[in-house]
Design a protein around this motif. Sequence first.
Motif, PDB file in Angstrom:
ATOM      1  N   TRP B  23       0.887  -1.180   0.000  1.00  0.00           N
ATOM      2  CA  TRP B  23       0.000   0.000   0.000  1.00  0.00           C
ATOM      3  C   TRP B  23       0.911   1.212   0.000  1.00  0.00           C
ATOM      4  O   TRP B  23       1.683   1.413   0.947  1.00  0.00           O
ATOM      5  N   TYR B  24       0.780   2.017  -1.047  1.00  0.00           N
ATOM      6  CA  TYR B  24       1.806   3.033  -1.266  1.00  0.00           C
ATOM      7  C   TYR B  24       1.201   4.414  -1.538  1.00  0.00           C
ATOM      8  O   TYR B  24       0.272   4.554  -2.342  1.00  0.00           O
ATOM      9  N   ILE B  25       1.713   5.415  -0.854  1.00  0.00           N
ATOM     10  CA  ILE B  25       1.355   6.809  -1.147  1.00  0.00           C
ATOM     11  C   ILE B  25       2.644   7.607  -1.308  1.00  0.00           C
ATOM     12  O   ILE B  25       3.520   7.564  -0.446  1.00  0.00           O
ATOM     13  N   GLU B  26       2.737   8.302  -2.436  1.00  0.00           N
ATOM     14  CA  GLU B  26       3.931   9.117  -2.663  1.00  0.00           C
ATOM     15  C   GLU B  26       3.726  10.490  -2.035  1.00  0.00           C
ATOM     16  O   GLU B  26       2.714  11.141  -2.247  1.00  0.00           O
ATOM     17  N   ARG B  27       4.697  10.902  -1.212  1.00  0.00           N
ATOM     18  CA  ARG B  27       4.677  12.267  -0.662  1.00  0.00           C
ATOM     19  C   ARG B  27       6.105  12.759  -0.764  1.00  0.00           C
ATOM     20  O   ARG B  27       6.991  12.236  -0.098  1.00  0.00           O
ATOM     21  N   SER B  28       6.325  13.765  -1.572  1.00  0.00           N
ATOM     22  CA  SER B  28       7.712  14.051  -1.930  1.00  0.00           C
ATOM     23  C   SER B  28       8.243  15.370  -1.393  1.00  0.00           C
ATOM     24  O   SER B  28       9.246  15.878  -1.865  1.00  0.00           O
ATOM     25  N   VAL B  29       7.575  15.953  -0.405  1.00  0.00           N
ATOM     26  CA  VAL B  29       8.066  17.240   0.099  1.00  0.00           C
ATOM     27  C   VAL B  29       9.417  17.090   0.815  1.00  0.00           C
ATOM     28  O   VAL B  29      10.318  17.890   0.642  1.00  0.00           O
ATOM     29  N   LEU B  30       9.538  16.063   1.619  1.00  0.00           N
ATOM     30  CA  LEU B  30      10.773  15.877   2.390  1.00  0.00           C
ATOM     31  C   LEU B  30      11.493  14.605   1.928  1.00  0.00           C
ATOM     32  O   LEU B  30      10.853  13.648   1.512  1.00  0.00           O
ATOM     33  N   PRO B  31      12.825  14.584   2.049  1.00  0.00           N
ATOM     34  CA  PRO B  31      13.601  13.475   1.484  1.00  0.00           C
ATOM     35  C   PRO B  31      13.677  12.242   2.380  1.00  0.00           C
ATOM     36  O   PRO B  31      14.758  11.807   2.744  1.00  0.00           O
ATOM     37  N   PHE B  32      12.536  11.698   2.765  1.00  0.00           N
ATOM     38  CA  PHE B  32      12.583  10.443   3.516  1.00  0.00           C
ATOM     39  C   PHE B  32      11.353   9.579   3.239  1.00  0.00           C
ATOM     40  O   PHE B  32      10.368  10.056   2.674  1.00  0.00           O
ATOM     41  N   VAL B  33      11.444   8.318   3.623  1.00  0.00           N
ATOM     42  CA  VAL B  33      10.364   7.364   3.356  1.00  0.00           C
ATOM     43  C   VAL B  33      10.082   6.560   4.630  1.00  0.00           C
ATOM     44  O   VAL B  33      11.006   6.165   5.334  1.00  0.00           O
ATOM     45  N   VAL B  34       8.792   6.344   4.884  1.00  0.00           N
ATOM     46  CA  VAL B  34       8.378   5.503   6.013  1.00  0.00           C
ATOM     47  C   VAL B  34       7.899   4.151   5.492  1.00  0.00           C
ATOM     48  O   VAL B  34       7.144   4.096   4.517  1.00  0.00           O
ATOM     49  N   PHE B  35       8.358   3.084   6.115  1.00  0.00           N
ATOM     50  CA  PHE B  35       7.925   1.729   5.759  1.00  0.00           C
ATOM     51  C   PHE B  35       7.288   1.078   6.974  1.00  0.00           C
ATOM     52  O   PHE B  35       7.753   1.258   8.099  1.00  0.00           O
ATOM     53  N   LYS B  36       6.253   0.318   6.721  1.00  0.00           N
ATOM     54  CA  LYS B  36       5.660  -0.411   7.822  1.00  0.00           C
ATOM     55  C   LYS B  36       5.147  -1.769   7.333  1.00  0.00           C
ATOM     56  O   LYS B  36       4.239  -1.828   6.510  1.00  0.00           O
ATOM     57  N   PHE B  37       5.758  -2.828   7.813  1.00  0.00           N
ATOM     58  CA  PHE B  37       5.270  -4.170   7.506  1.00  0.00           C
ATOM     59  C   PHE B  37       4.207  -4.532   8.532  1.00  0.00           C
ATOM     60  O   PHE B  37       4.407  -4.317   9.734  1.00  0.00           O
ATOM     61  N   VAL B  38       3.098  -5.062   8.037  1.00  0.00           N
ATOM     62  CA  VAL B  38       2.044  -5.528   8.940  1.00  0.00           C
ATOM     63  C   VAL B  38       1.942  -7.031   8.747  1.00  0.00           C
ATOM     64  O   VAL B  38       1.622  -7.495   7.655  1.00  0.00           O
ATOM     65  N   ILE B  39       2.261  -7.765   9.786  1.00  0.00           N
ATOM     66  CA  ILE B  39       2.357  -9.213   9.642  1.00  0.00           C
ATOM     67  C   ILE B  39       1.386  -9.899  10.598  1.00  0.00           C
ATOM     68  O   ILE B  39       1.376  -9.592  11.802  1.00  0.00           O
ATOM     69  N   PRO B  40       0.528 -10.777  10.064  1.00  0.00           N
ATOM     70  CA  PRO B  40      -0.454 -11.417  10.949  1.00  0.00           C
ATOM     71  C   PRO B  40       0.232 -12.414  11.881  1.00  0.00           C
ATOM     72  O   PRO B  40       0.214 -13.617  11.655  1.00  0.00           O
ATOM     73  N   ALA B  41       0.883 -11.875  12.887  1.00  0.00           N
ATOM     74  CA  ALA B  41       1.663 -12.699  13.819  1.00  0.00           C
ATOM     75  C   ALA B  41       1.533 -12.108  15.217  1.00  0.00           C
ATOM     76  O   ALA B  41       2.516 -11.886  15.914  1.00  0.00           O
ATOM     77  N   GLY B  42       0.307 -11.804  15.594  1.00  0.00           N
ATOM     78  CA  GLY B  42       0.056 -11.199  16.901  1.00  0.00           C
ATOM     79  C   GLY B  42      -0.010 -12.243  18.001  1.00  0.00           C
ATOM     80  O   GLY B  42       0.129 -13.447  17.761  1.00  0.00           O
ATOM     81  N   SER B  43      -0.257 -11.770  19.203  1.00  0.00           N
ATOM     82  CA  SER B  43      -0.243 -12.679  20.347  1.00  0.00           C
ATOM     83  C   SER B  43      -1.430 -13.635  20.339  1.00  0.00           C
ATOM     84  O   SER B  43      -1.468 -14.585  21.109  1.00  0.00           O
ATOM     85  N   LEU B  44      -2.409 -13.412  19.452  1.00  0.00           N
ATOM     86  CA  LEU B  44      -3.532 -14.355  19.420  1.00  0.00           C
ATOM     87  C   LEU B  44      -3.080 -15.736  18.969  1.00  0.00           C
ATOM     88  O   LEU B  44      -3.787 -16.725  19.154  1.00  0.00           O
ATOM     89  N   PHE B  45      -1.872 -15.810  18.364  1.00  0.00           N
ATOM     90  CA  PHE B  45      -1.329 -17.101  17.960  1.00  0.00           C
ATOM     91  C   PHE B  45      -0.501 -17.774  19.065  1.00  0.00           C
ATOM     92  O   PHE B  45       0.000 -18.870  18.876  1.00  0.00           O
ATOM     93  N   ASP B  46      -0.314 -17.099  20.186  1.00  0.00           N
ATOM     94  CA  ASP B  46       0.518 -17.673  21.247  1.00  0.00           C
ATOM     95  C   ASP B  46      -0.051 -19.003  21.737  1.00  0.00           C
ATOM     96  O   ASP B  46      -1.233 -19.082  22.080  1.00  0.00           O
ATOM     97  N   PRO B  47       0.776 -20.052  21.789  1.00  0.00           N
ATOM     98  CA  PRO B  47       0.265 -21.328  22.291  1.00  0.00           C
ATOM     99  C   PRO B  47       0.093 -21.311  23.809  1.00  0.00           C
ATOM    100  O   PRO B  47       0.723 -20.512  24.507  1.00  0.00           O
TER     101      PRO B  47
END
Lengths: 426, 421
Positions: B23-47
């Motif tokens: 999911w990508y949005i280009e915003r080019s005012v400032l020279p940096f990029v934010v990345f965020k991985f969302v991984i279905p690996a929450g504590s609901l899987f804790d055994p």
Amino acid sequence: MIAASLSIKPKEYVLKNGLKVIVVEDHTTPTVTFQIWYKVGSMDETFGKTGISHLLEHMMFKGTEKYGPGMFSKIVSLNGGQENAFTSKDYTVYFENWGDSKKIDISMELESDRMVNLKLTEDEFKREKMVVMEERRLRTEDEPTSVLVEEVIAAAYRAHPYHWPIIGWMRDVENITLEDLNKHYKSYYCPNNAVMVVVGDVSGEEVCEKAEKYFGSIERCPDIKRPDFEEPEQRGEKRLIVKHSEVRIPSLFGVFLVPNGKRDDSYALRVLSLILGEGKSSRLYKRLVLDDKKAVTVETEYDPISRGSKVTFGLYIVPAPNVKLEEVESVVWEEIERIKRDGPTKEELEKAKNKVVASFIYGLDSNFYRAMLIGMLEVCGFSLDYVNSYVDRISRVTPEDIKNVAKKYLTRDNYTVGFLLPEKRQ
Amino acid sequence: MAGEVNTNLIPDVFKLSNGLEVWYIERSVLPFVVFKFVIPAGSLFDPEGKKGLANVVSQMLFEGSKNYSSKDIAEKLDFMGVDYSVSVSRDYATIYFRTLTDYLDDTLKIVADVIQNPTFPQEEFNRVKKEIISDIIKSEEDPGYVASKTFSSKVYGKNHPYGYPVYGNVDSVEAISRDDVINFYREHYKPIGSRLIVVGNISKDNLIKILEKYFSGWNGVSEGIPPEPEIRSESGTFTVLKNTAQATVIIGHPCVRRSNPDFIKLVVANQVFGGSGLTSRLFERIREKGGYAYSVYSYVDPTYYTGSFKIVFQTENSRVKSAITEVIEELRRFVKGGVTSEELSMAKSYLIGSFPLKLDTNGKIADYLAFVSFYNLAKDYLVRYPKEIESVTIEDVREVVKKYISSDKITTVIVGNVEVK
């Protein structure tokens, strides 16, 4: 060079009554932040009246003749604004953030009204004191680490009013009267003791015209006399034990009193803190957490923007289970002595500089952050050049400078430390 | 007009060759990029018996990979001024980093190795486990943490994953082995089913090129979320003694899932009752009129399984009973009478008008998109949100409050220095 083109270039105006207006035009989003800064904080208080600035901040939401109790917040909410306020040792700030920048007229109307027309009643005051006492219980009394910090700061500063906490001592909060509050309000809530900062989708000229329209008729107050405090030289290490029944794991907080950003040494101190204890590749973290495994948390901090000329260079450590506080502390001293002797490496200096550049650029993305920075600099008597030349000044710091400031300030005699320990109660 | 359509907030959604959805949005005012991985690996899987495993896995990711040691990773990322953090909620894990455009390639090279080839070195594992256990012990100092942990266990019961803290407890973390970590990672950290949010100064072509370069070797499908186990709620009042000046109180009950089509209506309803800002009914009654508390609010947890409705406040130990009585009175009035049209319009104006403020930096946009993408809320959610809020009627509010909020079947948790009946 990336950073060269990136700077904060605000427009500045001063109204006849002394109100300073600082505007940054940024049309990236339709939003705006509107802030009014008063140069009054806990450092302008006296013994017996500590916490009065913060208490007054709370009372500023209690209404005026024109807008009764609760009206202020209702109007802001109804127009989709977020509002709040906060008090520090150096200043008190009120802000509204708007999703739609045209709404700043509402800020102008409401903030100009409460700058002069605040209506304080005994009944509201009584209840608000209770709220503030709950705030103190929440944030300090029941928060062992906050108690530790409060005690260490109070021991480090004796003569300077940075001695007491911003929220005040409990009994003082209880004892402050409505008359005290009125006096405080009348002395400090004046256009010539305030700064308006607006950052967002606005035009500087327009903001200035509006400021004139809404604030122009407010009269200036007599100049405020401020004592010239000076914290005298410390004459030896101060060690204290702080006990709290809820402590599960002991910890340590230490401070060195060092100059603020108005002195040249400040830049080297900033780099020194980055090298010693900011981030997972800092010296203390690598040594204590990764190699020796004697601590789970190690941090240093140094914030150079302040009104008071001496600020703290802080050190916070949570030792690993079953490791004594004395043991981690002695490792810290080894590392301090090592940097005094050998200085930093070239890579460490370069890394510190890169971190400063990056966090400056990241910060520019936020209207609120920029407005905060501008407001702080202004009320603390820094010029905006401070920010725009900051990266350059940091990059000129030499290994020799680091050694020198470490030798000068990170000494045993200039050190105050508190150990937070559990207290058994029956 | 507030809420006008800002097409800059509709992300470009596309898939990499390995199936990872970006999911990508280009915003080019400032020279940096934010990345965020969302991984279905929450504590609901804790055994069972190993609660806190999802958190341990996430905290181990940056502790060593095929090509970099723990120290290398910290050193190199710090050197470039990269901000990074990993966190875990009940539903998912996120890996966040932001980097200057100049360092994009060097940063992704490291992070890609961290995500695809973590080695979970034994030495770092032993250390991180100790750190986490120490954090868990230390958080017992915080009455808010104790209250929230107790509330979850009473409201969901031991049978439900939300009945446990995300970080687990000392014994359960102690029981986790390095093999558990490796196995959990292998099952859950997969590109298909995960999302990557990218916001900042990079063109789509360059983004695709660089992501394909570093992530094309990452393959597989993450395990789906199992059906929700039965909730075994205990109503009533539960007191935890703690030597504090204030009592911390949480009152509430299980409510709805985020995917419930009525969720937005509940958001509006809750805004009137105990939402953010300084105008809610709870704020008025408990703080402004009662002087009981500094902070008082309510919310409905937006979660994959059934979220809970919660009211939270703190007050001096001696006044806790009367404060609770007043809160419950307000709750009854709310459930019985709904809201007035004036309150409704104020809540809507606030939610719509302040919405752009939640989206005014790269980081905030990425945070919001992470949430939207995980809960499948459609890619135009950020422009649709104001309209959805606008369409909520006073009848809608009355109906959802009656249907989903209760004033009798409630669980009350008190943590403080108070008398136990």
